[in-house]
Design a protein around this motif. Structure first.
Motif, mmCIF file in Angstrom:
data_model
loop_
_atom_site.group_PDB
_atom_site.id
_atom_site.type_symbol
_atom_site.label_atom_id
_atom_site.label_comp_id
_atom_site.label_asym_id
_atom_site.label_seq_id
_atom_site.Cartn_x
_atom_site.Cartn_y
_atom_site.Cartn_z
ATOM 1 N N LEU A 213 0.824 -1.212 0.000
ATOM 2 C CA LEU A 213 0.000 0.000 0.000
ATOM 3 C C LEU A 213 0.863 1.268 0.000
ATOM 4 N N LYS A 214 1.945 1.234 0.776
ATOM 5 C CA LYS A 214 2.834 2.398 0.817
ATOM 6 C C LYS A 214 3.523 2.613 -0.525
ATOM 7 N N ALA A 215 3.948 1.521 -1.144
ATOM 8 C CA ALA A 215 4.597 1.614 -2.448
ATOM 9 C C ALA A 215 3.608 2.098 -3.504
ATOM 10 N N PHE A 216 2.388 1.575 -3.442
ATOM 11 C CA PHE A 216 1.373 1.982 -4.414
ATOM 12 C C PHE A 216 1.060 3.466 -4.279
ATOM 13 N N ALA A 217 0.995 3.950 -3.057
ATOM 14 C CA ALA A 217 0.707 5.374 -2.840
ATOM 15 C C ALA A 217 1.751 6.246 -3.533
ATOM 16 N N LYS A 218 3.025 5.836 -3.451
ATOM 17 C CA LYS A 218 4.097 6.598 -4.103
ATOM 18 C C LYS A 218 3.977 6.510 -5.625
ATOM 19 N N THR A 219 3.693 5.312 -6.123
ATOM 20 C CA THR A 219 3.551 5.123 -7.564
ATOM 21 C C THR A 219 2.361 5.910 -8.107
ATOM 22 N N ASN A 220 1.285 5.920 -7.342
ATOM 23 C CA ASN A 220 0.079 6.628 -7.776
ATOM 24 C C ASN A 220 0.315 8.125 -7.928
ATOM 25 N N ASP A 221 1.286 8.662 -7.192
ATOM 26 C CA ASP A 221 1.646 10.070 -7.347
ATOM 27 C C ASP A 221 2.248 10.331 -8.727
ATOM 28 N N GLN A 222 2.865 9.284 -9.308
ATOM 29 C CA GLN A 222 3.509 9.412 -10.617
ATOM 30 C C GLN A 222 2.598 8.968 -11.755
ATOM 31 N N VAL A 223 1.878 7.853 -11.512
ATOM 32 C CA VAL A 223 1.006 7.271 -12.534
ATOM 33 C C VAL A 223 -0.341 6.963 -11.882
ATOM 34 N N LYS A 224 -1.366 7.688 -12.233
ATOM 35 C CA LYS A 224 -2.676 7.466 -11.619
ATOM 36 C C LYS A 224 -3.139 6.036 -11.896
ATOM 37 N N SER A 225 -3.394 5.297 -10.820
ATOM 38 C CA SER A 225 -3.642 3.855 -10.948
ATOM 39 C C SER A 225 -4.726 3.397 -9.989
ATOM 40 N N GLN A 226 -5.156 2.170 -10.211
ATOM 41 C CA GLN A 226 -6.074 1.476 -9.314
ATOM 42 C C GLN A 226 -5.355 0.232 -8.794
ATOM 43 N N LEU A 227 -5.575 -0.105 -7.528
ATOM 44 C CA LEU A 227 -4.977 -1.300 -6.934
ATOM 45 C C LEU A 227 -6.085 -2.266 -6.548
ATOM 46 N N VAL A 228 -6.024 -3.483 -7.106
ATOM 47 C CA VAL A 228 -7.020 -4.523 -6.836
ATOM 48 C C VAL A 228 -6.355 -5.605 -5.995
ATOM 49 N N ILE A 229 -6.925 -5.883 -4.828
ATOM 50 C CA ILE A 229 -6.364 -6.861 -3.899
ATOM 51 C C ILE A 229 -7.312 -8.043 -3.775
#
Length: 372
Positions: A213-229
């Protein structure tokens, strides 16, 4: 050659890699050589529906593992079983004890599926398991890393261990992808015009979704994304709270267990695994077979073997949210031709684990126990 009666024992055919692996082995065994039987305790499991009709399926009346030892021993004797096959330490112990109580000539094959131990108590448990494993006819490790762990912590001789990777039922996976559809209420996630990152696994400490989740939050700042768990577990509420504190709650979707995870993998742009330890990581191989690029932690001991030291996917240090985020961002921003190259490479690697090849190896190892 007379067909060998092989009994597969597991607690339940529920959600999890162990049940999925047994399913793939049972369903693909050569019926000219083996007569498979599945025995579980009195629990319903999601994967029961996929067991082939010619597999004799018996549920013991007992629900608790230790209470199943004597009934299993009785069944082994009554059915004149030739081979008992089990996986996961606690289930292996029950299978071994049941064989001893049955006073039969059945061969016992146990499979070790994870890289466990480390603490004093954990290492002590491994040593005790090893005393019992040494009374079996064959120990199977699902990776070289797990084999080394069996040697050092379980005190099993290297020559007594055979490494056989997990089988992938690629034909079935392909059918599931081609015939499956996303549930209607989840389709909007994939129709936003944004990148989709997917992961699958129990919501437990081992899988380290906190780092994801922490890594995704950083990535989302660069590339708007959705995370499916995909997955269920005791940490869901805690992880939902973390997503909220990171401000990504609207982009993170906890969708629970899914009968057809492959359609989610196939429809996503990236699969990410952040585990602290794995034996093999079946789900990484499934993602590759589904045509999905992979980023994983380089945990002991499966991912590096599945991804061939990073040739077929990115490997990052365990718990390093920055490195994982950088790898995620890199994949999500690759040019289309680069993505296609990774997809083709991934499918090439997945074919190495294709069920017919791997199950044939299982057959050879199991039948060799009758030559000792």
């Amino acid at each position: 050659m007379k067909r060998k009666k092989i009994l597969f024992f597991i607690y339940t055919m529920g959600k999890g890699g162990a049940a999925r692996t047994l399913l793939n082995i049972m369903n693909n065994l050569d019926r000219n050589k083996f007569e498979p039987m599945l025995v579980t305790l009195n629990h319903d499991g999601e994967y029961e529906q996929y067991v082939k009709e010619d597999v004799k399926f018996i549920k013991l009346e007992q629900k608790r593992l230790r209470n199943g030892i004597r009934p299993l021993a009785k069944l082994i004797k009554q059915e004149r079983i030739d081979i008992i096959f089990s996986t996961i330490p606690n289930y292996n112990m029950v299978a071994i004890l049941a064989k001893m109580l049955s006073f039969s000539e059945a061969k016992v094959v146990v499979r070790e599926a994870d890289h466990v131990g480390g603490s004093f108590l954990g290492n002590l448990k491994c040593f005790i398991y090893g005393r019992f494993y040494n009374r079996t006819d064959q120990v199977i490790s699902l990776s070289e890393g797990v084999k080394q762990n069996l040697v050092t912590k379980y005190k099993i001789k290297p020559n007594d261990i055979e490494v056989v990777y997990n089988p992938l039922d690629i034909v079935n996976m392909t059918n599931e992808i081609e015939s499956g559809t996303l549930p209607n209420h989840l389709k909007p996630i994939f129709n936003k015009g944004e990148k989709v990152v997917v992961t699958a696994g129990r919501l437990v400490k081992q899988k380290d979704h906190h780092t994801l989740l922490k890594a995704f939050a950083k990535t989302n700042d660069q590339v708007k994304s959705q995370l499916v768990i995909l997955g269920e577990g005791p940490l869901e509420e805690e992880l939902v709270s973390l997503a909220e504190s990171l401000g990504i709650q609207d982009r993170v979707h906890f969708i629970g267990f899914q009968d057809n995870p492959y359609i989610f993998f196939n429809q996503s742009d990236l699969f990410v695994l952040t585990s602290i330890h794995e034996g093999f990581s079946h789900v990484i191989a499934e993602a590759l077979a589904s045509g999905t690029p992979v980023v994983s932690t380089n945990c002991k001991s499966g991912p590096s073997e599945v991804l061939d030291e990073g040739r077929y996917g990115d490997l990052c240090e365990v718990g390093d949210e920055h490195a994982i985020s950088d790898a995620m961002t890199n994949v999500l921003t690759l040019a289309p031709e680069q993505i296609q190259e990774r997809i083709e490479l991934g499918k090439e690697r997945a074919d190495f684990f294709n069920a017919p090849k791997i199950v044939s190896r299982y057959e050879d190892v199991i039948l060799n126990t009758f030559n000792d």
